[in-house]
Design a protein around this motif. Structure first.
Motif, PDB file in Angstrom:
ATOM      1  N   ASN A   1     -26.610  43.456  -7.006  1.00 28.55           N
ATOM      2  CA  ASN A   1     -27.099  42.583  -5.941  1.00 28.55           C
ATOM      3  C   ASN A   1     -28.622  42.420  -5.926  1.00 28.55           C
ATOM      4  O   ASN A   1     -29.186  42.019  -4.916  1.00 28.55           O
ATOM      5  CB  ASN A   1     -26.618  43.089  -4.576  1.00 28.55           C
ATOM      6  CG  ASN A   1     -27.279  44.377  -4.154  1.00 28.55           C
ATOM      7  OD1 ASN A   1     -27.656  45.203  -4.986  1.00 28.55           O
ATOM      8  ND2 ASN A   1     -27.430  44.551  -2.858  1.00 28.55           N
TER       9      ASN A   1
ATOM     10  N   SER B   1     -25.838  27.087  -7.786  1.00 31.06           N
ATOM     11  CA  SER B   1     -24.726  27.273  -8.721  1.00 31.06           C
ATOM     12  C   SER B   1     -24.843  26.167  -9.751  1.00 31.06           C
ATOM     13  O   SER B   1     -25.038  25.004  -9.404  1.00 31.06           O
ATOM     14  CB  SER B   1     -23.384  27.156  -7.992  1.00 31.06           C
ATOM     15  OG  SER B   1     -22.341  27.120  -8.935  1.00 31.06           O
TER      16      SER B   1
ATOM     17  N   SER C   1     -21.090  28.983  -3.500  1.00 31.04           N
ATOM     18  CA  SER C   1     -20.364  30.164  -3.024  1.00 31.04           C
ATOM     19  C   SER C   1     -21.127  31.401  -3.482  1.00 31.04           C
ATOM     20  O   SER C   1     -22.037  31.318  -4.299  1.00 31.04           O
ATOM     21  CB  SER C   1     -18.930  30.178  -3.562  1.00 31.04           C
ATOM     22  OG  SER C   1     -18.928  30.329  -4.972  1.00 31.04           O
ATOM     23  N   GLY C   2     -20.741  32.557  -2.949  1.00 29.83           N
ATOM     24  CA  GLY C   2     -21.432  33.791  -3.312  1.00 29.83           C
ATOM     25  C   GLY C   2     -22.878  33.743  -2.851  1.00 29.83           C
ATOM     26  O   GLY C   2     -23.165  33.375  -1.722  1.00 29.83           O
TER      27      GLY C   2
ATOM     28  N   GLN D   1     -24.769  40.461  -0.631  1.00 30.06           N
ATOM     29  CA  GLN D   1     -23.489  40.516  -1.338  1.00 30.06           C
ATOM     30  C   GLN D   1     -23.757  40.555  -2.839  1.00 30.06           C
ATOM     31  O   GLN D   1     -24.847  40.205  -3.283  1.00 30.06           O
ATOM     32  CB  GLN D   1     -22.612  39.337  -0.953  1.00 30.06           C
ATOM     33  CG  GLN D   1     -23.137  37.987  -1.394  1.00 30.06           C
ATOM     34  CD  GLN D   1     -22.247  36.871  -0.904  1.00 30.06           C
ATOM     35  OE1 GLN D   1     -22.528  36.252   0.084  1.00 30.06           O
ATOM     36  NE2 GLN D   1     -21.157  36.647  -1.600  1.00 30.06           N
TER      37      GLN D   1
ATOM     38  N   THR E   1     -22.083  37.284  -8.352  1.00 26.96           N
ATOM     39  CA  THR E   1     -20.784  37.134  -9.018  1.00 26.96           C
ATOM     40  C   THR E   1     -20.941  37.239 -10.532  1.00 26.96           C
ATOM     41  O   THR E   1     -21.712  36.500 -11.146  1.00 26.96           O
ATOM     42  CB  THR E   1     -20.147  35.778  -8.653  1.00 26.96           C
ATOM     43  OG1 THR E   1     -20.083  35.679  -7.230  1.00 26.96           O
ATOM     44  CG2 THR E   1     -18.761  35.646  -9.238  1.00 26.96           C
TER      45      THR E   1
ATOM     46  N   TYR F   1     -26.267  30.726 -12.512  1.00 27.29           N
ATOM     47  CA  TYR F   1     -27.109  30.343 -11.389  1.00 27.29           C
ATOM     48  C   TYR F   1     -28.466  29.862 -11.882  1.00 27.29           C
ATOM     49  O   TYR F   1     -28.900  30.182 -12.991  1.00 27.29           O
ATOM     50  CB  TYR F   1     -27.377  31.537 -10.466  1.00 27.29           C
ATOM     51  CG  TYR F   1     -26.164  32.117  -9.812  1.00 27.29           C
ATOM     52  CD1 TYR F   1     -25.594  31.529  -8.690  1.00 27.29           C
ATOM     53  CD2 TYR F   1     -25.603  33.302 -10.295  1.00 27.29           C
ATOM     54  CE1 TYR F   1     -24.491  32.094  -8.066  1.00 27.29           C
ATOM     55  CE2 TYR F   1     -24.502  33.868  -9.676  1.00 27.29           C
ATOM     56  CZ  TYR F   1     -23.954  33.262  -8.562  1.00 27.29           C
ATOM     57  OH  TYR F   1     -22.863  33.822  -7.953  1.00 27.29           O
TER      58      TYR F   1
END
Length: 150
Positions: free
Chosen positions: A43, A68, A75-76, A115, A118, A123
């Motif tokens: 993270n 993204s 997301s994420g 969080q 991913t 990214y």
């Protein structure tokens, strides 16, 4: 005599005008640019600028975006979909990331996301509005870097 003196005065005034107008534009503000972005943990990203930055701007989440590169809807950790444009409404926020300086020079910072990043997701980190200490506000970008979650 009077004409020669007037010509010298006009010439001197013209020289002073040129000097004043060029010196006002001769030293543009020096914009820090992103030099590197490295994932440190599940993270955390460490970013490094090419020069010292204003610490308040360097730790401000609203100067950072995560896009993204594959998803239309972020997301994420992403705040932007692959076709979205950077704006104040989709910048990172303090409830998504904390940013801390790594060194006393304020060249490197660690972004700690709330969080995990991913794994395998591609990214693009985008940075805007960051200046060197004492510079006036800046409304452009400071560079970007692609990374894949690991």
């Amino acid at each position: 005599m009077k004409i020669a003196g007037a010509r010298k005065m006009v010439g001197l005034m013209a020289f002073m005008f040129i000097l004043a107008s060029t010196s006002a534009h001769a030293a543009p503000q020096t914009i820090p640019m992103l030099q590197s972005a490295t994932q440190l943990s599940q993270n955390q990203l460490q970013i490094t600028y090419d020069r010292t930055v204003d610490q308040a701007k360097g730790v401000n989440p609203s100067n950072y975006w995560i896009q993204s590169t594959t998803e239309a809807i972020p997301s994420g950790i992403a705040t932007l979909g692959k076709n979205d444009a950077v704006g104040p409404q989709n910048a990172l926020t303090a409830n998504r990331v904390t940013i801390q300086p790594v060194d006393a020079q304020n060249k490197s910072f660690i972004l700690t996301f709330m969080q995990p990043i991913t794994k395998g997701m591609s990214y693009k980190l985008i940075i805007c509005y960051v200046t060197i200490p004492g510079d006036p506000p800046y409304s452009g970008d400071n560079g970007s870097a692609m990374f894949v979650g690991r």
